[in-house]
Design a protein around this motif. Structure first.
Motif, PDB file in Angstrom:
ATOM      1  N   SER A  60     127.133  49.041 102.412  1.00  0.00           N
ATOM      2  CA  SER A  60     128.176  48.374 103.532  1.00  0.00           C
ATOM      3  C   SER A  60     127.719  46.909 103.702  1.00  0.00           C
ATOM      4  O   SER A  60     128.440  46.098 104.233  1.00  0.00           O
ATOM      5  CB  SER A  60     127.935  49.143 104.753  1.00  0.00           C
ATOM      6  OG  SER A  60     126.581  48.912 105.648  1.00  0.00           O
TER       7      SER A  60
ATOM      8  N   VAL B 142     137.857  47.293 111.125  1.00  0.00           N
ATOM      9  CA  VAL B 142     137.104  48.287 110.436  1.00  0.00           C
ATOM     10  C   VAL B 142     136.978  47.535 108.665  1.00  0.00           C
ATOM     11  O   VAL B 142     137.909  47.050 108.367  1.00  0.00           O
ATOM     12  CB  VAL B 142     137.700  49.643 110.220  1.00  0.00           C
ATOM     13  CG1 VAL B 142     137.799  50.188 111.625  1.00  0.00           C
ATOM     14  CG2 VAL B 142     139.286  49.381 109.816  1.00  0.00           C
TER      15      VAL B 142
ATOM     16  N   SER C 289     126.193  46.473 116.626  1.00  0.00           N
ATOM     17  CA  SER C 289     126.710  47.752 116.422  1.00  0.00           C
ATOM     18  C   SER C 289     126.606  48.307 115.081  1.00  0.00           C
ATOM     19  O   SER C 289     126.567  47.441 114.106  1.00  0.00           O
ATOM     20  CB  SER C 289     128.222  48.115 116.858  1.00  0.00           C
ATOM     21  OG  SER C 289     129.209  47.200 116.314  1.00  0.00           O
ATOM     22  N   ARG C 290     126.509  49.359 114.672  1.00  0.00           N
ATOM     23  CA  ARG C 290     126.429  49.910 113.276  1.00  0.00           C
ATOM     24  C   ARG C 290     127.002  51.490 113.185  1.00  0.00           C
ATOM     25  O   ARG C 290     127.253  52.028 114.172  1.00  0.00           O
ATOM     26  CB  ARG C 290     124.895  50.120 113.063  1.00  0.00           C
ATOM     27  CG  ARG C 290     124.144  48.843 112.671  1.00  0.00           C
ATOM     28  CD  ARG C 290     124.578  48.283 111.648  1.00  0.00           C
ATOM     29  NE  ARG C 290     123.688  47.179 111.328  1.00  0.00           N
ATOM     30  CZ  ARG C 290     123.826  46.012 111.758  1.00  0.00           C
ATOM     31  NH1 ARG C 290     125.044  45.644 112.371  1.00  0.00           N
ATOM     32  NH2 ARG C 290     123.070  44.912 111.312  1.00  0.00           N
ATOM     33  N   ASP C 291     127.666  51.567 112.124  1.00  0.00           N
ATOM     34  CA  ASP C 291     128.132  52.668 111.811  1.00  0.00           C
ATOM     35  C   ASP C 291     127.249  53.706 111.284  1.00  0.00           C
ATOM     36  O   ASP C 291     127.168  54.041 110.111  1.00  0.00           O
ATOM     37  CB  ASP C 291     129.430  52.606 110.744  1.00  0.00           C
ATOM     38  CG  ASP C 291     130.494  53.721 110.731  1.00  0.00           C
ATOM     39  OD1 ASP C 291     130.116  54.969 110.808  1.00  0.00           O
ATOM     40  OD2 ASP C 291     131.667  53.375 110.730  1.00  0.00           O
TER      41      ASP C 291
ATOM     42  N   GLU D 136     132.808  56.038 113.318  1.00  0.00           N
ATOM     43  CA  GLU D 136     132.694  55.764 114.753  1.00  0.00           C
ATOM     44  C   GLU D 136     131.416  54.992 115.261  1.00  0.00           C
ATOM     45  O   GLU D 136     130.424  55.484 115.386  1.00  0.00           O
ATOM     46  CB  GLU D 136     132.544  56.961 115.546  1.00  0.00           C
ATOM     47  CG  GLU D 136     133.897  57.788 115.515  1.00  0.00           C
ATOM     48  CD  GLU D 136     133.930  59.114 116.276  1.00  0.00           C
ATOM     49  OE1 GLU D 136     133.046  59.433 116.948  1.00  0.00           O
ATOM     50  OE2 GLU D 136     134.939  59.668 116.389  1.00  0.00           O
ATOM     51  N   PRO D 137     131.549  53.496 115.043  1.00  0.00           N
ATOM     52  CA  PRO D 137     130.263  52.752 115.236  1.00  0.00           C
ATOM     53  C   PRO D 137     129.659  52.950 116.605  1.00  0.00           C
ATOM     54  O   PRO D 137     130.397  53.161 117.553  1.00  0.00           O
ATOM     55  CB  PRO D 137     130.792  51.474 115.143  1.00  0.00           C
ATOM     56  CG  PRO D 137     132.111  51.535 114.302  1.00  0.00           C
ATOM     57  CD  PRO D 137     132.839  52.766 114.731  1.00  0.00           C
ATOM     58  N   GLN D 138     128.363  52.738 116.714  1.00  0.00           N
ATOM     59  CA  GLN D 138     127.748  52.712 118.032  1.00  0.00           C
ATOM     60  C   GLN D 138     126.899  51.543 118.270  1.00  0.00           C
ATOM     61  O   GLN D 138     126.511  50.914 117.415  1.00  0.00           O
ATOM     62  CB  GLN D 138     126.510  53.815 118.051  1.00  0.00           C
ATOM     63  CG  GLN D 138     127.255  55.149 117.740  1.00  0.00           C
ATOM     64  CD  GLN D 138     127.868  56.105 119.056  1.00  0.00           C
ATOM     65  OE1 GLN D 138     127.239  55.504 120.210  1.00  0.00           O
ATOM     66  NE2 GLN D 138     128.910  56.539 118.901  1.00  0.00           N
TER      67      GLN D 138
ATOM     68  N   ARG E 237     127.696  43.704 113.019  1.00  0.00           N
ATOM     69  CA  ARG E 237     128.386  45.045 113.144  1.00  0.00           C
ATOM     70  C   ARG E 237     128.772  45.377 111.819  1.00  0.00           C
ATOM     71  O   ARG E 237     129.046  44.549 110.852  1.00  0.00           O
ATOM     72  CB  ARG E 237     129.887  44.726 113.994  1.00  0.00           C
ATOM     73  CG  ARG E 237     130.597  43.753 113.497  1.00  0.00           C
ATOM     74  CD  ARG E 237     131.823  43.516 114.313  1.00  0.00           C
ATOM     75  NE  ARG E 237     132.779  44.497 114.364  1.00  0.00           N
ATOM     76  CZ  ARG E 237     133.646  44.933 113.269  1.00  0.00           C
ATOM     77  NH1 ARG E 237     133.710  43.885 112.360  1.00  0.00           N
ATOM     78  NH2 ARG E 237     134.403  45.798 113.431  1.00  0.00           N
ATOM     79  N   THR E 238     128.968  46.865 111.667  1.00  0.00           N
ATOM     80  CA  THR E 238     129.538  47.503 110.641  1.00  0.00           C
ATOM     81  C   THR E 238     130.471  48.575 111.161  1.00  0.00           C
ATOM     82  O   THR E 238     130.121  49.076 112.253  1.00  0.00           O
ATOM     83  CB  THR E 238     128.638  48.044 109.761  1.00  0.00           C
ATOM     84  OG1 THR E 238     127.908  48.940 110.359  1.00  0.00           O
ATOM     85  CG2 THR E 238     127.543  47.179 109.133  1.00  0.00           C
ATOM     86  N   SER E 239     131.555  48.668 110.392  1.00  0.00           N
ATOM     87  CA  SER E 239     132.654  49.509 110.888  1.00  0.00           C
ATOM     88  C   SER E 239     133.369  50.319 109.430  1.00  0.00           C
ATOM     89  O   SER E 239     133.766  49.330 108.878  1.00  0.00           O
ATOM     90  CB  SER E 239     133.350  49.109 111.784  1.00  0.00           C
ATOM     91  OG  SER E 239     134.382  50.189 112.202  1.00  0.00           O
TER      92      SER E 239
ATOM     93  N   ASP F  58     135.852  52.257 107.194  1.00  0.00           N
ATOM     94  CA  ASP F  58     137.146  52.845 107.166  1.00  0.00           C
ATOM     95  C   ASP F  58     137.000  53.965 106.031  1.00  0.00           C
ATOM     96  O   ASP F  58     136.841  53.746 104.839  1.00  0.00           O
ATOM     97  CB  ASP F  58     138.282  51.833 106.811  1.00  0.00           C
ATOM     98  CG  ASP F  58     139.577  52.462 106.233  1.00  0.00           C
ATOM     99  OD1 ASP F  58     139.724  53.854 106.272  1.00  0.00           O
ATOM    100  OD2 ASP F  58     140.382  51.887 105.612  1.00  0.00           O
TER     101      ASP F  58
END
Length: 340
Positions: A145, A155, A232-234, A270-272, A303-305, A307
């Motif tokens: 990622s 995303v 945030s990370r996926d 669903e990133p947290q 961040r990562t998210s 799809d």
């Protein structure tokens, strides 16, 4: 099928090898067992697959497993070895190759860039050449990622432009995707790039956040929280990662794909937030962490998210939430490190 799994002593490679063995495939595991992190953990993973440390320490010699004697062997080898790797391919005649071996770590790439070129670029070229000359039906390889860099998209889609890697590690993974496309185009090698999103779970790497935080809390040390926790990370549990790889191993190449080249995000979807992640660790460790808030580290992203819609069309679904996944890791950590 007969499947080569490189990086078999690594986190994802170990779990994938174990699952493929149980599914009845013939698996050859390959790893150079480098000392980027504690080799004892790598040997312990191999021991779970039935390979004794004394056998695994031999170079370029296939070692049979006791536990899975019928369908698992292991060889210690560098991907950069231009003599031994092609010989292994010629002798073993693999159907599928899962190349998970790589020099891992974003931050370490700032300290030792040469290791990333040797393993992730030169080594991957040797994998591609070996696949090309030995009629490998399908090459799957670990991307990351991290290729998305500081994407501003809500995303991250495989259709996005990924031209601005934020670390040399990410740049080598992007180079793997470009090299794979070229070999698919020129030689018809079927390739699938696996863009993993923040993999975690039992037997995880000691340089990853979950391990570092858990270990620090267990030892009453402080934890370093970068970007002041505004990240945030996926986070994707290891069993979901392996399930996604299995789906792709069995995927029939789409007729419209010319060249036969594919990319796939394998994530949770669903990133947290980092702070929610830390709270889950604190809950299952039964104590609060003493936190030191620091600025963003060079090469990192906020961040990562993922799809995962394309992979979902093939039946993929992430099923493990943060609470259950973190609990499973901490149960393993306590059994492996605190019960001795």
């Amino acid at each position: 099928m007969k499947i080569l799994v490189t990086g078999a002593a690594g986190f994802i490679g170990y779990h994938l090898s174990k699952k493929l063995i149980r599914e009845g495939h013939i698996v050859v595991g390959l790893d150079n067992i480098n000392d980027y992190y504690d080799v004892n953990l790598k040997y312990a993973r191999l021991n779970e697959l039935g390979i004794q440390r004394s056998d695994a320490e031999s170079w370029n010699v296939l070692s049979e497993s006791d536990k899975f004697k019928e369908n698992f062997t292991f060889v210690r080898m560098h991907l950069e070895n231009r003599d031994e790797l092609p010989t292994l391919f010629r002798n073993e005649r693999f159907d599928v190759v899962c190349n998970l071996a790589a020099q891992a770590g974003v931050r370490y790439s700032l300290e030792n860039p040469e290791a990333y070129i040797d393993s992730n670029v030169v080594g991957f070229l040797n994998i591609l050449e070996s696949c090309r000359h030995n009629s490998i039906k399908h090459l799957l390889y670990a991307s990351s990622s991290s290729v998305y860099g500081e994407s501003k998209e809500p995303v991250f889609s495989i259709a996005d432009r990924v031209d601005h890697p934020m670390s040399l590690y990410a740049a080598t993974k992007k180079s793997n995707e470009l090299m794979a496309f070229t070999y698919s185009h020129l030689y018809g090698v079927q390739t699938t790039g696996l863009r993993f999103f923040t993999v975690y779970g039992p037997w995880g790497r000691p340089d990853m956040a979950l391990f570092l935080f858990t270990d620090a809390i267990a030892k009453d040390n402080t934890i370093k929280v970068f970007n002041n926790g505004e990240m945030s990370r996926d986070f994707t549990y290891i069993d979901d990662i392996v399930a996604g790889i299995e789906i792709l191993i069995n995927k029939e190449p789409a007729k419209e794909n010319t060249p036969p080249y594919w990319l796939a995000n394998i994530g949770n979807g669903e990133p947290q937030s980092l702070m929610e992640f830390i709270e889950a660790i604190e809950k299952h460790m039964g104590k609060e962490a003493e936190k030191v808030f620091l600025p963003m580290q060079p090469g990192d992203v906020p961040r990562t998210s993922a799809d995962t819609s394309e992979l979902q069309k093939l039946g993929y679904k992430s099923t493990t939430g943060i609470d259950r996944g973190v609990e499973a890791f901490i149960d393993w950590y306590k059994a492996f490190y605190l019960s001795k």
